[in-house]
Design a protein around this motif. Structure first.
Motif, short mmCIF file in Angstrom:
data_model
loop_
_atom_site.label_atom_id
_atom_site.label_comp_id
_atom_site.label_asym_id
_atom_site.label_seq_id
_atom_site.Cartn_x
_atom_site.Cartn_y
_atom_site.Cartn_z
N CYS A 108 0.80 -1.23 0.00
CA CYS A 108 0.00 0.00 0.00
C CYS A 108 0.83 1.28 0.00
O CYS A 108 0.31 2.35 -0.34
N PHE A 111 0.75 3.58 -3.01
CA PHE A 111 -0.60 4.10 -3.22
C PHE A 111 -0.90 5.23 -2.24
O PHE A 111 -1.52 6.24 -2.60
N ARG A 114 0.85 8.31 -3.37
CA ARG A 114 0.20 8.89 -4.55
C ARG A 114 -1.04 9.69 -4.15
O ARG A 114 -1.26 10.80 -4.64
N VAL A 115 -1.86 9.12 -3.25
CA VAL A 115 -3.06 9.83 -2.80
C VAL A 115 -2.68 11.10 -2.05
O VAL A 115 -3.32 12.15 -2.21
N GLU A 118 -1.81 13.73 -4.54
CA GLU A 118 -2.99 14.23 -5.25
C GLU A 118 -3.84 15.14 -4.39
O GLU A 118 -4.40 16.13 -4.87
N LEU A 259 -11.89 9.07 -5.22
CA LEU A 259 -10.45 8.80 -5.28
C LEU A 259 -10.06 7.68 -4.32
O LEU A 259 -9.31 6.76 -4.69
N VAL A 260 -10.58 7.74 -3.10
CA VAL A 260 -10.26 6.73 -2.10
C VAL A 260 -10.79 5.36 -2.52
O VAL A 260 -10.09 4.35 -2.38
N THR A 263 -8.65 4.01 -5.38
CA THR A 263 -7.34 3.56 -4.87
C THR A 263 -7.48 2.26 -4.10
O THR A 263 -6.65 1.35 -4.26
N GLU A 266 -7.77 -0.49 -6.53
CA GLU A 266 -6.46 -0.80 -7.14
C GLU A 266 -5.64 -1.69 -6.21
O GLU A 266 -5.01 -2.65 -6.64
N ILE A 267 -5.63 -1.32 -4.93
CA ILE A 267 -4.88 -2.12 -3.95
C ILE A 267 -5.47 -3.52 -3.86
O ILE A 267 -4.73 -4.52 -3.81
#
Length: 282
Positions: A108, A111, A114-115, A118, A259-260, A263, A266-267
C-alpha cells in the motif's frame, strides 16, 4: 588517562542501567515459554518433554508445566500417538496475520504516497483488530493536521471513516457481534448514539463505496475511507484521507470519496481481488 577511565566508567554505568531497565520488564515464565517455542524447528518439529528440557536447560517438571499452559492456549499440540509436542495451529494463524499486515503495508505504501500527492492531505492505512481500528501506516501531507494518529495506535470503529469502511463489509449481525462489548461513547455531537444509527450509516456506505467521519471523533476533522479486500474477497483493511473540515468541505467529500474508492480497488486488485468476485457478492 583519567578522562579515559571516567569515560569507560560512564559507559559501564549506562550499560548497567540499560540492562537493569530491560530486566525490569522481563517475566521469567514468559521467557521460559519463549525458550520452549524456540526449541522447535524444521529439523525438530516434534519434541518430547525430556528433549525440550535438554534444549532449554529447564527441569523436566518445569518444562512439562509450561507445556500444559501452552497447550491450553492452543500454542502447542501433543501428538497422541507418541506423546511428543509440536507447535499449535494458533501460531500459524498469528504468524500469517503478522506477515499479511507487513505485506499489506509494503503493497500500500506507494498508493498512500500517490493519494497524498494528489490531495495534499494525510493518508492512513489501517486494519481491524477485534473491535478497534489499528493504524498500520501513515503518510503525512504538507499541511499541519491536528490529529493524534500514529502507527500502532488503536481507535474506535463506529465513529471513524476507517472503522466504518471496514464494518460495512460485514452484515448487520456480524457488526453486532464485533461491537457486542463496546460502548458507543459520544466523542462529539455528531457521533452515532445507537447501534441502529450505525447500521443505517453502514447501509449507505455499502451503496456509495466509501465512509465519512464528519467530525464524529473530533470537531474540525473530517475523514473519508474505503475498504480493501484480498484475493478471496475478504476485507483486510482500509485507507482514508484526513483533513480539517475547512479544507475537506462537504462538496469536496464526494471527489475525495471517489479517489479513495478507486485507490482501494487498485490495492485490492494488487492483492488478487477480482471484480467478478465483487459483482457476484453484490
Amino acid at each position: 588517562m583519567r578522562r579515559a577511565q571516567n569515560t569507560s566508567g560512564s559507559r559501564a554505568v549506562v550499560a548497567r542501567t540499560q540492562a537493569s531497565s530491560s530486566n525490569r520488564y522481563r517475566i521469567h515464565v514468559i521467557d521460559r515459554a519463549a525458550q520452549i517455542l524456540d526449541s522447535f524447528g524444521f529439523e525438530h518439529q516434534e519434541l518430547s518433554v525430556s528433549e525440550i528440557g535438554a534444549k532449554t536447560h529447564l527441569h523436566r517438571s518445569t518444562a512439562h508445566r509450561i507445556l500444559m499452559a501452552l497447550e491450553y492456549n492452543d500454542l502447542i499440540q501433543q501428538n497422541p500417538e507418541n506423546g511428543k509436542y509440536r507447535l499449535g495451529i494458533k501460531l500459524f494463524r498469528l504468524g500469517h496475520q503478522a506477515v499479511s499486515h507487513l505485506n499489506l503495508r509494503e503493497i500500500c505504501r506507494s498508493f498512500l504516497n500517490r493519494v497524498m500527492e494528489e490531495t495534499k492531505e494525510t493518508v492512513h492505512l489501517a486494519v481491524l483488530d477485534e473491535d478497534q481500528v489499528l493504524y498500520l501506516d501513515k503518510v503525512e501531507g504538507p499541511h499541519a493536521l491536528r490529529m493524534p494518529s500514529r502507527v500502532g495506535r488503536r481507535i474506535p470503529t463506529y465513529c471513524t471513516s476507517l472503522g466504518k469502511a471496514m464494518l460495512s463489509c460485514f452484515d448487520d449481525q456480524e457488526v453486532k457481534n464485533i461491537l457486542r462489548v463496546q460502548v458507543l461513547r459520544p466523542y462529539t455531537a455528531n457521533t452515532v448514539k445507537t447501534l441502529n444509527q450505525l447500521l443505517t450509516d453502514l447501509r449507505m456506505i455499502r451503496k456509495r463505496g466509501y465512509a465519512v467521519d464528519n467530525e464524529e471523533i473530533e470537531i474540525g476533522l473530517r475523514c473519508v475511507g474505503a475498504p480493501i479486500k484480498d484475493y478471496s474477497g475478504i476485507m483486510v483493511g482500509a485507507i482514508s484521507v484526513a483533513a480539517p473540515s475547512a479544507r475537506l468541505s462537504s462538496p469536496k467529500i464526494s471527489t475525495i470519496g471517489r479517489l479513495v474508492v478507486a485507490t482501494a480497488e487498485e490495492i485490492s486488485e494488487k492483492l488478487g481481488y477480482e471484480k467478478a468476485i465483487k459483482a457476484k457478492a453484490q
